[in-house]
Design a protein around this motif. Structure first.
Motif, PDB file in Angstrom:
ATOM      1  N   PHE A 173       0.830  -1.208   0.000  1.00  0.00           N
ATOM      2  CA  PHE A 173       0.000   0.000   0.000  1.00  0.00           C
ATOM      3  C   PHE A 173       0.863   1.256   0.000  1.00  0.00           C
ATOM      4  O   PHE A 173       0.627   2.184  -0.779  1.00  0.00           O
ATOM      5  N   SER A 174       1.869   1.297   0.854  1.00  0.00           N
ATOM      6  CA  SER A 174       2.694   2.501   0.974  1.00  0.00           C
ATOM      7  C   SER A 174       3.554   2.726  -0.263  1.00  0.00           C
ATOM      8  O   SER A 174       3.954   3.855  -0.542  1.00  0.00           O
ATOM      9  N   ALA A 175       3.815   1.664  -1.035  1.00  0.00           N
ATOM     10  CA  ALA A 175       4.603   1.824  -2.258  1.00  0.00           C
ATOM     11  C   ALA A 175       3.855   2.656  -3.289  1.00  0.00           C
ATOM     12  O   ALA A 175       4.473   3.323  -4.133  1.00  0.00           O
ATOM     13  N   ASP A 176       2.508   2.619  -3.236  1.00  0.00           N
ATOM     14  CA  ASP A 176       1.698   3.378  -4.187  1.00  0.00           C
ATOM     15  C   ASP A 176       1.399   4.791  -3.699  1.00  0.00           C
ATOM     16  O   ASP A 176       0.701   5.540  -4.366  1.00  0.00           O
ATOM     17  N   TRP A 177       1.880   5.130  -2.505  1.00  0.00           N
ATOM     18  CA  TRP A 177       1.596   6.444  -1.921  1.00  0.00           C
ATOM     19  C   TRP A 177       2.843   7.304  -2.045  1.00  0.00           C
ATOM     20  O   TRP A 177       3.908   6.945  -1.574  1.00  0.00           O
ATOM     21  N   ALA A 178       2.702   8.462  -2.652  1.00  0.00           N
ATOM     22  CA  ALA A 178       3.864   9.306  -2.917  1.00  0.00           C
ATOM     23  C   ALA A 178       4.550   9.700  -1.617  1.00  0.00           C
ATOM     24  O   ALA A 178       3.900  10.079  -0.646  1.00  0.00           O
ATOM     25  N   LEU A 179       5.860   9.635  -1.611  1.00  0.00           N
ATOM     26  CA  LEU A 179       6.623   9.980  -0.412  1.00  0.00           C
ATOM     27  C   LEU A 179       6.445  11.430  -0.001  1.00  0.00           C
ATOM     28  O   LEU A 179       6.507  11.765   1.173  1.00  0.00           O
ATOM     29  N   ASP A 180       6.187  12.317  -0.972  1.00  0.00           N
ATOM     30  CA  ASP A 180       6.068  13.727  -0.605  1.00  0.00           C
ATOM     31  C   ASP A 180       4.761  14.024   0.121  1.00  0.00           C
ATOM     32  O   ASP A 180       4.545  15.149   0.585  1.00  0.00           O
ATOM     33  N   GLN A 181       3.871  13.013   0.229  1.00  0.00           N
ATOM     34  CA  GLN A 181       2.658  13.212   1.003  1.00  0.00           C
ATOM     35  C   GLN A 181       2.914  12.988   2.492  1.00  0.00           C
ATOM     36  O   GLN A 181       2.027  13.201   3.309  1.00  0.00           O
ATOM     37  N   GLN A 182       4.090  12.552   2.836  1.00  0.00           N
ATOM     38  CA  GLN A 182       4.463  12.414   4.234  1.00  0.00           C
ATOM     39  C   GLN A 182       5.082  13.719   4.718  1.00  0.00           C
ATOM     40  O   GLN A 182       5.811  14.396   3.976  1.00  0.00           O
ATOM     41  N   SER A 183       4.811  14.095   5.942  1.00  0.00           N
ATOM     42  CA  SER A 183       5.357  15.329   6.501  1.00  0.00           C
ATOM     43  C   SER A 183       6.764  15.091   7.033  1.00  0.00           C
ATOM     44  O   SER A 183       7.094  14.010   7.509  1.00  0.00           O
ATOM     45  N   ASP A 184       7.563  16.160   7.004  1.00  0.00           N
ATOM     46  CA  ASP A 184       8.903  16.062   7.583  1.00  0.00           C
ATOM     47  C   ASP A 184       8.842  15.852   9.093  1.00  0.00           C
ATOM     48  O   ASP A 184       9.813  15.422   9.706  1.00  0.00           O
ATOM     49  N   ASP A 185       7.690  16.219   9.715  1.00  0.00           N
ATOM     50  CA  ASP A 185       7.551  16.023  11.159  1.00  0.00           C
ATOM     51  C   ASP A 185       7.456  14.546  11.521  1.00  0.00           C
ATOM     52  O   ASP A 185       7.669  14.165  12.657  1.00  0.00           O
ATOM     53  N   GLU A 186       7.072  13.722  10.562  1.00  0.00           N
ATOM     54  CA  GLU A 186       6.972  12.280  10.791  1.00  0.00           C
ATOM     55  C   GLU A 186       7.733  11.564   9.685  1.00  0.00           C
ATOM     56  O   GLU A 186       7.144  11.012   8.763  1.00  0.00           O
ATOM     57  N   PRO A 187       9.050  11.602   9.736  1.00  0.00           N
ATOM     58  CA  PRO A 187       9.842  11.007   8.649  1.00  0.00           C
ATOM     59  C   PRO A 187       9.615   9.509   8.547  1.00  0.00           C
ATOM     60  O   PRO A 187       9.533   8.803   9.551  1.00  0.00           O
ATOM     61  N   VAL A 188       9.489   9.054   7.328  1.00  0.00           N
ATOM     62  CA  VAL A 188       9.334   7.630   7.056  1.00  0.00           C
ATOM     63  C   VAL A 188      10.500   7.189   6.186  1.00  0.00           C
ATOM     64  O   VAL A 188      10.828   7.850   5.197  1.00  0.00           O
ATOM     65  N   PRO A 189      11.167   6.108   6.538  1.00  0.00           N
ATOM     66  CA  PRO A 189      12.334   5.672   5.760  1.00  0.00           C
ATOM     67  C   PRO A 189      11.997   5.447   4.291  1.00  0.00           C
ATOM     68  O   PRO A 189      10.893   5.014   3.947  1.00  0.00           O
ATOM     69  N   VAL A 190      12.944   5.722   3.446  1.00  0.00           N
ATOM     70  CA  VAL A 190      12.757   5.510   2.010  1.00  0.00           C
ATOM     71  C   VAL A 190      12.846   4.030   1.665  1.00  0.00           C
ATOM     72  O   VAL A 190      12.125   3.547   0.790  1.00  0.00           O
ATOM     73  N   ASP A 191      13.713   3.306   2.351  1.00  0.00           N
ATOM     74  CA  ASP A 191      13.846   1.873   2.101  1.00  0.00           C
ATOM     75  C   ASP A 191      12.518   1.168   2.380  1.00  0.00           C
ATOM     76  O   ASP A 191      11.932   1.341   3.461  1.00  0.00           O
ATOM     77  N   PRO A 192      11.993   0.378   1.434  1.00  0.00           N
ATOM     78  CA  PRO A 192      10.669  -0.237   1.606  1.00  0.00           C
ATOM     79  C   PRO A 192      10.555  -1.122   2.839  1.00  0.00           C
ATOM     80  O   PRO A 192       9.520  -1.105   3.522  1.00  0.00           O
ATOM     81  N   ILE A 193      11.598  -1.900   3.152  1.00  0.00           N
ATOM     82  CA  ILE A 193      11.545  -2.790   4.318  1.00  0.00           C
ATOM     83  C   ILE A 193      11.476  -1.980   5.612  1.00  0.00           C
ATOM     84  O   ILE A 193      10.665  -2.247   6.508  1.00  0.00           O
ATOM     85  N   GLU A 194      12.366  -0.975   5.703  1.00  0.00           N
ATOM     86  CA  GLU A 194      12.362  -0.140   6.904  1.00  0.00           C
ATOM     87  C   GLU A 194      11.068   0.676   7.003  1.00  0.00           C
ATOM     88  O   GLU A 194      10.559   0.925   8.102  1.00  0.00           O
ATOM     89  N   ARG A 195      10.564   1.076   5.851  1.00  0.00           N
ATOM     90  CA  ARG A 195       9.359   1.909   5.852  1.00  0.00           C
ATOM     91  C   ARG A 195       8.161   1.152   6.400  1.00  0.00           C
ATOM     92  O   ARG A 195       7.431   1.647   7.253  1.00  0.00           O
ATOM     93  N   ARG A 196       7.937  -0.075   5.914  1.00  0.00           N
ATOM     94  CA  ARG A 196       6.771  -0.822   6.384  1.00  0.00           C
ATOM     95  C   ARG A 196       6.898  -1.175   7.855  1.00  0.00           C
ATOM     96  O   ARG A 196       5.906  -1.209   8.586  1.00  0.00           O
ATOM     97  N   SER A 197       8.137  -1.420   8.323  1.00  0.00           N
ATOM     98  CA  SER A 197       8.345  -1.714   9.747  1.00  0.00           C
ATOM     99  C   SER A 197       8.042  -0.485  10.597  1.00  0.00           C
ATOM    100  O   SER A 197       7.442  -0.596  11.674  1.00  0.00           O
ATOM    101  N   ALA A 198       8.438   0.697  10.122  1.00  0.00           N
ATOM    102  CA  ALA A 198       8.171   1.926  10.867  1.00  0.00           C
ATOM    103  C   ALA A 198       6.672   2.199  10.951  1.00  0.00           C
ATOM    104  O   ALA A 198       6.164   2.613  12.002  1.00  0.00           O
TER     105      ALA A 198
END
Length: 317
Positions: free
Chosen positions: A53-78
């Motif tokens: 799901f998160s792979a289809d969601w543009a990274l720029d829709q995330q705020s800098d206040d809540e950083p989400v890792p770019v790496d897909p594995i780390e991102r889904r774990s976060a």
């Protein structure tokens, strides 16, 4: 006592800068991944679903206040940890296999959020017939259908809430239109949000030949007759007591009268709520008509200003 039942940080993801993404992901997990399964989902499967799901969601829709890792594995774990720490998800082991489920109270809240997000349109005819059918069932067979009376009272309350919500939603759109400086945007709000969403889907049904409110008199008549029948009230109360839904007969009788009174008062006082809806509709129609007339009126001052500008241009040449 709502907040005594919910995890303390439950609303944190829905109040954060990335709330749109968090809400979309929660609803996706609820509907597509965990909603239809009677058993908890394996953690590995849930992580994969979050990653997809998160792979289809543009990274720029995330705020800098809540950083989400770019790496897909780390991102889904976060993302998984975010929902786990705020109380949306519960993790445990079944036969050494990690499984995940929604928190029970959080799941109930998510059901309501899902219903709101879908924007379900209430059928007035179905809602009123639901009240009438349940009421008639309880009256005709009080010994076996006493619970139908409670269903009728809840359906009546839900129906009233929808009618009141219709008027409130219309007023909210009215305010948006009044504060809109761009006339084209105002007309778009009127026709798309006001007319299509409410006048067509909800309000229009109140003024048709087969108006669903034609059943209102039957509801008022049946509820009033039941309130005046002490033997019927006693029969309904005895059934409630026998089924374990009240501690004593007096309490059961009080509950029966309360349900009947609620149904009666709602449908006897429905005109006030419908008048409120009619007022908003009439007001909006007058304002839109006035705006159309103003736009069609020749602007002599504007014509003079345009002519003067053209003369000035000609003089420069």
């Amino acid at each position: 006592m709502l907040f005594a039942q919910l995890p303390d940080d439950l609303f944190r993801p829905l109040a954060s800068p990335s709330r749109a993404f968090n809400a979309a992901l929660l609803l996706h997990l609820h509907r597509k991944v965990m909603g239809t399964s009677p058993d908890p989902v394996r953690k590995a499967e849930l992580l994969a679903a979050i990653g997809d799901f998160s792979a289809d969601w543009a990274l720029d829709q995330q705020s800098d206040d809540e950083p989400v890792p770019v790496d897909p594995i780390e991102r889904r774990s976060a993302l998984f940890r975010r929902f786990l720490e705020t109380g949306w998800l519960i993790e445990r082991r079944e036969r050494y296999v990690p499984v995940v489920d929604f928190d029970p109270e959080a799941r109930l809240l998510l059901e309501e959020l899902s219903r709101m997000e879908r924007g379900e349109t209430r059928s007035y005819g179905a809602a009123i017939l639901d009240v009438l059918g349940s009421l008639e069932s309880a009256i005709a067979n009080p010994a076996d259908r006493s619970e139908a009376l409670g269903n009728a009272a809840r359906a009546a309350q839900a129906f009233l809430g929808h009618v009141r919500g219709l008027a409130g939603a219309m007023r909210k759109i009215e305010e948006r239109i009044l504060h809109e400086e761009d006339m084209r945007a105002a007309f778009r709000l009127y026709f798309e949000d006001f007319v299509e969403r409410h006048l067509i889907s909800d309000y229009r049904t109140l003024h048709t030949r087969y108006n669903p409110f034609r059943f209102r008199s039957a509801i008022v008549r049946e509820a009033g007759r039941a309130l005046r029948d002490p033997l019927l009230i006693r029969a309904l109360a005895e059934a409630i007591l026998r089924e374990g839904r009240a501690a004593e007969l007096r309490v059961a009788e009080r509950g029966v009268r309360a349900d009947l009174t609620q149904i009666l008062s709602i449908f006897e006082g429905l005109d006030r709520h419908l008048d409120a809806v009619d007022d908003v509709v009439a007001r909006m129609e007058r304002r839109i008509a006035a705006a159309v007339r103003y736009m069609d009126r020749p602007d002599s001052a504007g014509i003079e200003r345009t002519a003067a500008a053209l003369r000035a241009v000609g003089a420069v040449r």
